[in-house]
Motif scaffolding. Structure first.
Motif, PDB file in Angstrom:
ATOM      1  N   THR A  24       0.841  -1.184   0.000  1.00 46.40           N
ATOM      2  CA  THR A  24       0.000   0.000   0.000  1.00 46.40           C
ATOM      3  C   THR A  24       0.881   1.240   0.000  1.00 46.40           C
ATOM      4  O   THR A  24       1.993   1.229   0.525  1.00 46.40           O
ATOM      5  N   ILE A  25       0.376   2.309  -0.595  1.00 49.45           N
ATOM      6  CA  ILE A  25       1.094   3.583  -0.659  1.00 49.45           C
ATOM      7  C   ILE A  25       0.154   4.677  -0.175  1.00 49.45           C
ATOM      8  O   ILE A  25      -0.987   4.779  -0.639  1.00 49.45           O
ATOM      9  N   THR A  26       0.631   5.484   0.769  1.00 46.76           N
ATOM     10  CA  THR A  26      -0.160   6.578   1.318  1.00 46.76           C
ATOM     11  C   THR A  26       0.649   7.865   1.249  1.00 46.76           C
ATOM     12  O   THR A  26       1.756   7.924   1.798  1.00 46.76           O
ATOM     13  N   PRO A  66      -0.867  11.491 -12.109  1.00 49.21           N
ATOM     14  CA  PRO A  66      -0.542  10.351 -11.229  1.00 49.21           C
ATOM     15  C   PRO A  66       0.857   9.809 -11.507  1.00 49.21           C
ATOM     16  O   PRO A  66       1.460  10.104 -12.530  1.00 49.21           O
ATOM     17  N   PHE A  67       1.353   8.982 -10.558  1.00 45.50           N
ATOM     18  CA  PHE A  67       2.731   8.547 -10.580  1.00 45.50           C
ATOM     19  C   PHE A  67       2.871   7.035 -10.747  1.00 45.50           C
ATOM     20  O   PHE A  67       2.000   6.264 -10.327  1.00 45.50           O
ATOM     21  N   GLN A  68       3.986   6.660 -11.322  1.00 46.76           N
ATOM     22  CA  GLN A  68       4.487   5.308 -11.167  1.00 46.76           C
ATOM     23  C   GLN A  68       5.470   5.348  -9.997  1.00 46.76           C
ATOM     24  O   GLN A  68       6.280   6.270  -9.896  1.00 46.76           O
ATOM     25  N   VAL A  69       5.384   4.361  -9.118  1.00 40.56           N
ATOM     26  CA  VAL A  69       6.291   4.270  -7.974  1.00 40.56           C
ATOM     27  C   VAL A  69       7.022   2.939  -8.067  1.00 40.56           C
ATOM     28  O   VAL A  69       6.396   1.867  -8.071  1.00 40.56           O
ATOM     29  N   GLY A 124      -0.863  -2.701 -13.332  1.00 42.78           N
ATOM     30  CA  GLY A 124      -1.422  -1.527 -13.961  1.00 42.78           C
ATOM     31  C   GLY A 124      -1.738  -0.363 -13.069  1.00 42.78           C
ATOM     32  O   GLY A 124      -1.297   0.729 -13.323  1.00 42.78           O
ATOM     33  N   ALA A 125      -2.489  -0.571 -12.002  1.00 39.70           N
ATOM     34  CA  ALA A 125      -2.962   0.585 -11.255  1.00 39.70           C
ATOM     35  C   ALA A 125      -3.252   0.209  -9.827  1.00 39.70           C
ATOM     36  O   ALA A 125      -3.438  -0.947  -9.498  1.00 39.70           O
ATOM     37  N   ALA A 126      -3.287   1.222  -8.963  1.00 40.14           N
ATOM     38  CA  ALA A 126      -3.743   0.995  -7.599  1.00 40.14           C
ATOM     39  C   ALA A 126      -5.204   0.592  -7.674  1.00 40.14           C
ATOM     40  O   ALA A 126      -6.005   1.227  -8.359  1.00 40.14           O
ATOM     41  N   THR A 127      -5.563  -0.470  -6.951  1.00 39.39           N
ATOM     42  CA  THR A 127      -6.921  -1.003  -7.097  1.00 39.39           C
ATOM     43  C   THR A 127      -7.895  -0.449  -6.088  1.00 39.39           C
ATOM     44  O   THR A 127      -9.090  -0.478  -6.297  1.00 39.39           O
ATOM     45  N   LYS A 128      -7.392   0.045  -4.951  1.00 42.69           N
ATOM     46  CA  LYS A 128      -8.289   0.550  -3.928  1.00 42.69           C
ATOM     47  C   LYS A 128      -7.662   1.755  -3.274  1.00 42.69           C
ATOM     48  O   LYS A 128      -6.462   1.899  -3.239  1.00 42.69           O
ATOM     49  N   SER A 129      -8.486   2.599  -2.706  1.00 45.24           N
ATOM     50  CA  SER A 129      -7.975   3.635  -1.814  1.00 45.24           C
ATOM     51  C   SER A 129      -8.967   3.776  -0.685  1.00 45.24           C
ATOM     52  O   SER A 129     -10.159   3.599  -0.862  1.00 45.24           O
ATOM     53  N   SER A 130      -8.445   4.087   0.494  1.00 45.90           N
ATOM     54  CA  SER A 130      -9.317   4.250   1.639  1.00 45.90           C
ATOM     55  C   SER A 130      -8.746   5.326   2.525  1.00 45.90           C
ATOM     56  O   SER A 130      -7.549   5.553   2.546  1.00 45.90           O
ATOM     57  N   LYS A 131      -9.590   6.000   3.269  1.00 48.22           N
ATOM     58  CA  LYS A 131      -9.136   7.056   4.153  1.00 48.22           C
ATOM     59  C   LYS A 131      -8.274   6.461   5.232  1.00 48.22           C
ATOM     60  O   LYS A 131      -8.637   5.516   5.906  1.00 48.22           O
ATOM     61  N   SER A 132      -7.084   7.014   5.388  1.00 50.66           N
ATOM     62  CA  SER A 132      -6.169   6.516   6.403  1.00 50.66           C
ATOM     63  C   SER A 132      -6.574   7.065   7.749  1.00 50.66           C
ATOM     64  O   SER A 132      -6.619   8.269   7.963  1.00 50.66           O
ATOM     65  N   SER A 133      -6.887   6.180   8.674  1.00 54.04           N
ATOM     66  CA  SER A 133      -7.346   6.607   9.987  1.00 54.04           C
ATOM     67  C   SER A 133      -6.182   7.053  10.846  1.00 54.04           C
ATOM     68  O   SER A 133      -5.101   6.499  10.796  1.00 54.04           O
ATOM     69  N   SER A 134      -6.413   8.061  11.682  1.00 52.66           N
ATOM     70  CA  SER A 134      -5.367   8.506  12.596  1.00 52.66           C
ATOM     71  C   SER A 134      -5.449   7.793  13.925  1.00 52.66           C
ATOM     72  O   SER A 134      -4.636   8.015  14.801  1.00 52.66           O
ATOM     73  N   PRO A 189      -3.309  13.168  -0.377  1.00 56.55           N
ATOM     74  CA  PRO A 189      -2.786  12.947   0.976  1.00 56.55           C
ATOM     75  C   PRO A 189      -3.765  12.208   1.882  1.00 56.55           C
ATOM     76  O   PRO A 189      -4.979  12.366   1.780  1.00 56.55           O
ATOM     77  N   SER A 190      -3.182  11.396   2.756  1.00 56.27           N
ATOM     78  CA  SER A 190      -3.901  10.704   3.833  1.00 56.27           C
ATOM     79  C   SER A 190      -4.878   9.635   3.357  1.00 56.27           C
ATOM     80  O   SER A 190      -5.696   9.154   4.140  1.00 56.27           O
ATOM     81  N   LYS A 191      -4.794   9.229   2.091  1.00 54.11           N
ATOM     82  CA  LYS A 191      -5.622   8.125   1.607  1.00 54.11           C
ATOM     83  C   LYS A 191      -4.724   6.946   1.238  1.00 54.11           C
ATOM     84  O   LYS A 191      -3.823   7.064   0.418  1.00 54.11           O
ATOM     85  N   ARG A 192      -4.997   5.816   1.869  1.00 53.83           N
ATOM     86  CA  ARG A 192      -4.213   4.610   1.614  1.00 53.83           C
ATOM     87  C   ARG A 192      -4.634   4.015   0.277  1.00 53.83           C
ATOM     88  O   ARG A 192      -5.799   3.689   0.065  1.00 53.83           O
ATOM     89  N   GLN A 193      -3.677   3.858  -0.624  1.00 50.90           N
ATOM     90  CA  GLN A 193      -3.952   3.293  -1.943  1.00 50.90           C
ATOM     91  C   GLN A 193      -3.376   1.882  -2.013  1.00 50.90           C
ATOM     92  O   GLN A 193      -2.175   1.689  -1.881  1.00 50.90           O
ATOM     93  N   GLN A 194      -4.247   0.911  -2.179  1.00 54.05           N
ATOM     94  CA  GLN A 194      -3.817  -0.484  -2.253  1.00 54.05           C
ATOM     95  C   GLN A 194      -3.422  -0.817  -3.682  1.00 54.05           C
ATOM     96  O   GLN A 194      -4.194  -0.633  -4.614  1.00 54.05           O
ATOM     97  N   THR A 195      -2.209  -1.301  -3.826  1.00 56.10           N
ATOM     98  CA  THR A 195      -1.714  -1.650  -5.156  1.00 56.10           C
ATOM     99  C   THR A 195      -1.880  -3.148  -5.398  1.00 56.10           C
ATOM    100  O   THR A 195      -2.133  -3.903  -4.453  1.00 56.10           O
ATOM    101  N   PRO A 196      -1.685  -3.623  -6.630  1.00 52.30           N
ATOM    102  CA  PRO A 196      -1.739  -5.061  -6.894  1.00 52.30           C
ATOM    103  C   PRO A 196      -0.375  -5.741  -6.781  1.00 52.30           C
ATOM    104  O   PRO A 196      -0.247  -6.900  -7.166  1.00 52.30           O
ATOM    105  N   VAL A 197       0.652  -5.063  -6.283  1.00 50.42           N
ATOM    106  CA  VAL A 197       2.010  -5.616  -6.353  1.00 50.42           C
ATOM    107  C   VAL A 197       2.540  -6.064  -5.002  1.00 50.42           C
ATOM    108  O   VAL A 197       2.119  -5.584  -3.960  1.00 50.42           O
ATOM    109  N   ARG A 198       3.461  -7.015  -5.063  1.00 55.43           N
ATOM    110  CA  ARG A 198       4.135  -7.555  -3.885  1.00 55.43           C
ATOM    111  C   ARG A 198       5.611  -7.766  -4.199  1.00 55.43           C
ATOM    112  O   ARG A 198       5.984  -7.956  -5.345  1.00 55.43           O
ATOM    113  N   PHE A 199       6.428  -7.776  -3.138  1.00 61.30           N
ATOM    114  CA  PHE A 199       7.807  -8.234  -3.282  1.00 61.30           C
ATOM    115  C   PHE A 199       7.877  -9.746  -3.160  1.00 61.30           C
ATOM    116  O   PHE A 199       8.599 -10.418  -3.867  1.00 61.30           O
TER     117      PHE A 199
END
Length: 328
Positions: free
Chosen positions: A156-158, A212-215, A255-265, A234-244
């Protein structure tokens, strides 16, 4: 104007301080013992995947996040490492198996413990109770890093609070293997390399464009994962389809981040802490530690990372490097 995030207060003392005669006495006694145990010097690197002996205490989190900037994991199983083993946030997000008098637990590196010497692991209260009785306060342990540990999902990338095209700052989670390099580029742009901060943010302190960016992320074994279509929100967690690594077999370049959700504090909440036994070595792939002259695997060179998509098979369980003998 550039905003810079500061590490937050980390811990509140648990009952171990009173039971052991006070924080100053305990820190002094354990500090001397652990320095002697480690040959009188500190290894400025995360724990390796070879076994180590040490001590464990526990603490209660003061606030909603640790120094790694993560929210507490849902199972509440995490650890704070001393400055040397925290290794300027390189340990953040990796996993450690800890064995104590009562059993074994797998914990996520989540925080920094300023007073802890090498070998002194400060566990969450929930994690400590899995390996010892809470009333003991301080117990002897053995521990080791876990290369390629299973994670709750893909990377995930936030974007951090205050991030913009002039202060590009992201938090990466669910990577398990320590990350040694992060690069990003916007449409039609070239790759820009991010720096890594002690609070675990990856920063590009220059104008990057709106995205948008490639990371592109590289772990210490040289595995490369590239996430696309990462939006500067900012502050939204973006779930990607990739793993190490892991058992999913997901492609490294997707291809793309598949989900995003508000990052809780606030800390993640669940009905109750996990009560099952920690996964065994044979049940899960393992995680890694930072390479260094202290006897850890050397990272692959990253001076010329190809933009060609890497193989989708990134599971390294069959070929984890064996670290040479420690020198400190």
């Amino acid at each position: 104007m550039t905003a810079h995030r500061r590490p937050r207060p980390r811990w509140l003392p648990g009952p171990r301080w009173l039971a052991s005669g006070g924080a100053v006495l305990l820190a002094g006694v354990l500090g001397v013992a652990l320095l002697l145990q480690n040959g009188g010097g500190a290894c400025a690197a995360p724990p390796s995947s070879t076994g180590h002996e040490g001590k464990a205490t526990f603490y209660d989190l003061a606030g909603t996040q640790g120094n790694c900037s993560f929210d507490p994991p849902a199972d509440d199983l995490y650890v704070a490492l001393g400055v040397d083993q925290y290794s300027e946030a390189l340990s953040c997000g990796s996993y450690i198996d800890v064995t104590g008098p009562k059993g074994k637990v797998r914990v996520k590196v989540f925080d920094k413990c300023p007073e802890c010497t090498p070998g002194w692991l400060d566990l969450s209260r929930t994690a400590f109770k899995k390996i010892a009785s809470e009333s003991q306060g301080v117990v002897p342990i053995t521990y080791k890093a876990v290369p390629n540990a299973a994670t709750p999902g893909p990377l995930t990338i936030t974007f951090m609070e205050g991030a913009s095209q002039y202060w590009w700052a992201i938090l990466i989670d669910n990577h398990a293997n320590p990350i040694q390099k992060v690069q990003a580029k916007g449409p039609g742009g070239s790759w820009m390399t991010a720096g890594h901060e002690d609070y675990n943010a990856w920063l590009i302190d220059r104008r990057t464009g709106p995205g948008p960016f490639q990371v592109r992320m590289t772990d210490i074994y040289g595995n490369v994962a590239t996430a696309k279509n990462i939006k500067l929100t900012p502050s939204k967690r973006q779930q990607t389809p990739v793993r190490f690594a892991g058992s999913s077999g997901a492609a490294a370049d997707a291809g793309a981040a598949t989900k995003s959700s508000k990052s809780s504090s606030s800390p993640a909440k669940s009905a109750s802490p996990a009560t099952s036994a920690s996964p065994s070595d044979s049940a899960l792939p393992s995680n890694s530690a930072r390479p260094s002259a202290a006897g850890l695997p050397s990272p692959a060179k990253t001076t010329a990372i190809s933009e060609t998509p890497v193989s989708p098979d990134l599971a390294l369980a069959a070929a984890v490097p064996t670290p040479p003998p420690a020198t400190c």
